[in-house]
Design a protein around this motif. Sequence first.
Motif, short mmCIF file in Angstrom:
data_model
loop_
_atom_site.label_atom_id
_atom_site.label_comp_id
_atom_site.label_asym_id
_atom_site.label_seq_id
_atom_site.Cartn_x
_atom_site.Cartn_y
_atom_site.Cartn_z
N GLU A 147 15.08 2.61 4.00
CA GLU A 147 14.78 3.31 2.89
C GLU A 147 15.95 3.39 1.89
OE1 GLU A 147 13.06 7.85 1.74
OE2 GLU A 147 13.17 7.10 3.60
N GLU A 148 15.71 3.53 0.81
CA GLU A 148 16.81 3.51 -0.51
C GLU A 148 16.79 4.91 -0.83
OE1 GLU A 148 18.95 1.38 -2.47
OE2 GLU A 148 18.30 0.16 -0.52
N PHE A 154 11.73 -3.54 -1.88
CA PHE A 154 10.20 -3.49 -1.89
C PHE A 154 9.97 -1.90 -2.12
CE2 PHE A 154 11.08 -7.61 -0.23
CZ PHE A 154 10.10 -8.14 -0.38
N LYS A 155 8.75 -1.95 -2.97
CA LYS A 155 8.26 -0.40 -3.00
C LYS A 155 6.79 -0.24 -2.73
CE LYS A 155 7.93 3.30 -6.75
NZ LYS A 155 8.50 3.72 -8.16
N THR A 156 6.69 1.08 -2.09
CA THR A 156 5.42 1.26 -1.67
C THR A 156 4.62 1.91 -2.80
OG1 THR A 156 6.15 3.42 -0.63
CG2 THR A 156 5.76 1.86 0.77
N LEU A 164 5.41 3.23 6.38
CA LEU A 164 6.50 3.64 5.78
C LEU A 164 5.82 5.02 4.70
CD1 LEU A 164 7.38 0.19 4.23
CD2 LEU A 164 8.29 1.46 5.98
N GLU A 165 6.70 5.38 3.70
CA GLU A 165 6.39 6.62 3.25
C GLU A 165 5.96 6.12 1.78
OE1 GLU A 165 6.53 9.82 3.89
OE2 GLU A 165 7.24 9.28 5.93
N PRO A 166 5.07 6.97 1.09
CA PRO A 166 4.40 6.79 -0.23
C PRO A 166 5.40 6.82 -1.51
CG PRO A 166 3.11 7.91 0.85
CD PRO A 166 4.16 8.05 1.57
N ASP A 167 5.39 5.67 -2.58
CA ASP A 167 6.33 5.74 -3.33
C ASP A 167 7.57 5.93 -3.10
OD1 ASP A 167 6.55 5.84 -6.29
OD2 ASP A 167 6.59 8.13 -6.36
N ARG A 168 8.20 5.03 -2.19
CA ARG A 168 9.47 4.90 -1.84
C ARG A 168 9.74 3.53 -2.09
NH1 ARG A 168 10.69 9.20 1.65
NH2 ARG A 168 9.37 11.00 0.52
N THR A 172 0.79 -1.35 0.16
CA THR A 172 -0.06 -0.07 -0.04
C THR A 172 0.93 1.12 -0.12
OG1 THR A 172 0.04 0.16 2.42
CG2 THR A 172 -1.71 -1.34 1.33
N SER A 173 0.26 2.32 0.24
CA SER A 173 1.09 3.64 0.28
C SER A 173 1.98 3.78 1.50
CB SER A 173 0.29 4.71 0.18
OG SER A 173 -0.87 4.96 1.03
N THR A 174 1.65 2.91 2.61
CA THR A 174 2.36 3.08 3.85
C THR A 174 3.12 1.63 4.06
OG1 THR A 174 0.48 2.98 5.05
CG2 THR A 174 1.26 5.24 4.54
N SER A 175 2.76 0.62 3.30
CA SER A 175 3.05 -0.53 4.12
C SER A 175 3.49 -1.68 2.82
CB SER A 175 2.03 -1.21 5.07
OG SER A 175 0.75 -1.69 4.01
#
Length: 238
Positions: A170-171, A226-228, A199-203, A145-148
């Motif tokens: 985080e990358e 992995f990417k949100t 987590l942060e969106p789109d990261r 999701t946007s945060t997980s």
Amino acid sequence: MVDNKAQDQLSKLLTALEEKSMKIEEFVSDIELRFNSVEENCKKYADLLEKQNEEMLKKVVAQYDEKSENFEEVKKMKMEYLYEQMVNFQQTVDSAKETLETTVKETDEVDGFVFLNTVQDKAINTPYNTWLTPTVIPQEPNSATSTSIAVYWAVNDGDTIDCFQVYCMEELQASKDAGALVEEYRVTVKESHCILEDLEPDRCYSVWVMAVNGTGCSLPSEKAIFKTVGPVALKQNL
């Protein structure tokens, strides 16, 4: 005749005045008696209050003296106890000092190479449990999701594992400062999967896993990216 009538009226008036005067005198006497009675009662109450105050003051003074004596006794006992503690502490310090001096003296006599070899032997004899190293499964579609993000990994069937430690970092993006601090956080789970939240969106995030049992930790798995979900992708899914 007129004079006699006037005398009679005057006599009646005088008699009436005398009666009123006597009544007034009686009234004044009654008031005086009442006043004297009230004054006497007030004096009695004043004497009684003064006596009670004196008795109360004596009790308070006696209680204060008693508490003062008790306080002095308690104070004396505490001071004696503190003195004993200080003496014991000083003795402990002296004993520790002697032990430290003896240890330093004995350490100076030990061959430095022997000590170094002992440390190296301990380091060699405590290897990682390489056979427990998990394998992180690549990110599956619709698992974020946007945060997980949902993370899964695999281990050998015969391995005895108490729990897993999952690490996430985080990358850094190209737009970010190369010297920026990157926060790493860890979660401990018993299953071979978990969901990393907040987590942060789109990261993009690097994820790796370590297995833990009674003999220690395994080597970390290879990192997987992995990417949100970003805001645009999230709207499309909706």
